[in-house]
Enzyme design. Structure first.
Site, mmCIF file in Angstrom:
data_model
loop_
_atom_site.group_PDB
_atom_site.id
_atom_site.type_symbol
_atom_site.label_atom_id
_atom_site.label_comp_id
_atom_site.label_asym_id
_atom_site.label_seq_id
_atom_site.Cartn_x
_atom_site.Cartn_y
_atom_site.Cartn_z
ATOM 1 N N ARG A 59 -1.066 -5.567 4.580
ATOM 2 C CA ARG A 59 -0.261 -5.086 3.459
ATOM 3 C C ARG A 59 0.954 -4.323 3.990
ATOM 4 N NH1 ARG A 59 -5.050 -1.730 0.639
ATOM 5 N NH2 ARG A 59 -4.992 -0.901 2.743
ATOM 6 N N GLU B 199 -11.670 3.927 -4.816
ATOM 7 C CA GLU B 199 -11.970 2.515 -5.024
ATOM 8 C C GLU B 199 -12.154 2.309 -6.533
ATOM 9 O OE1 GLU B 199 -12.217 0.102 -2.633
ATOM 10 O OE2 GLU B 199 -11.699 1.568 -1.106
ATOM 11 N N ARG C 44 0.878 -1.180 0.000
ATOM 12 C CA ARG C 44 0.000 0.000 0.000
ATOM 13 C C ARG C 44 0.907 1.219 0.000
ATOM 14 N NH1 ARG C 44 -2.915 3.970 0.528
ATOM 15 N NH2 ARG C 44 -5.020 4.026 1.361
#
Length: 165
Positions: free
Chosen positions: A94, A60, A52
């Site tokens: 992540r 999104e 990330r």
């Protein structure tokens, strides 16, 4: 001490750049999941790692501007070698990292082009806040749309994520 991203007590107290950092590493971008998340294969490894991008929040993929943001990241990074400065993991597991291609900070470039928002920290505006203000002023990318761009946290609040989380 590892850096916690968006979760944990430390996130409430210290700016992002004050946390201990892991050693930098090199990887190859095998997939772009969206405008702020990459699948990287670290040099010398076979298994990919989800990373990330630190300091930004991209739309999104299912929200307006999401595909354009992902496409912008694809142009910047897909199938390229990157340098990664990881700070730890987020609450999804992540790696959270600053990622560079040939010295270009991908987070800064995404915000500068108006394809992502600068993440706002509780103790400060974040490293890319000034770049976002310029992108908004110049109506770049998401900020140039006829309808006002909806920040991802607002979108998720009303619609959830594209993945049903």
């Amino acid at each position: 001490m590892k850096r916690w991203h968006r979760v944990g007590l430390l996130c409430l107290v210290w700016p992002w750049h004050l946390w201990a950092q892991e050693a930098p590493w090199t990887a190859w971008v095998s997939w772009v999941m969206d405008g702020d998340t990459l699948l990287l294969v670290p040099q010398g490894h076979k298994e990919p790692v989800t990373v990330r991008i630190d300091g930004i929040d991209a739309p999104e993929t299912c929200q307006p501007g999401g595909e354009a943001s992902r496409d912008a990241m694809i142009r910047l990074a897909l199938r390229k070698t990157v340098q990664v400065q990881a700070f730890g993991q987020d609450h999804y597991g992540r790696q959270v990292a600053q990622v560079r291609v040939d010295g270009v900070d991908l987070g800064a470039e995404m915000v500068r082009s108006g394809m992502a928002w600068a993440y706002r920290y509780r103790v400060g505006a974040g490293p890319y806040a000034k770049l976002q203000k310029i992108a908004q002023k110049d109506n770049r990318g998401l900020f140039g749309a006829a309808d006002a761009a909806m920040a991802p946290p607002v979108f998720r609040k009303f619609h959830g994520t594209c993945h049903g989380n």
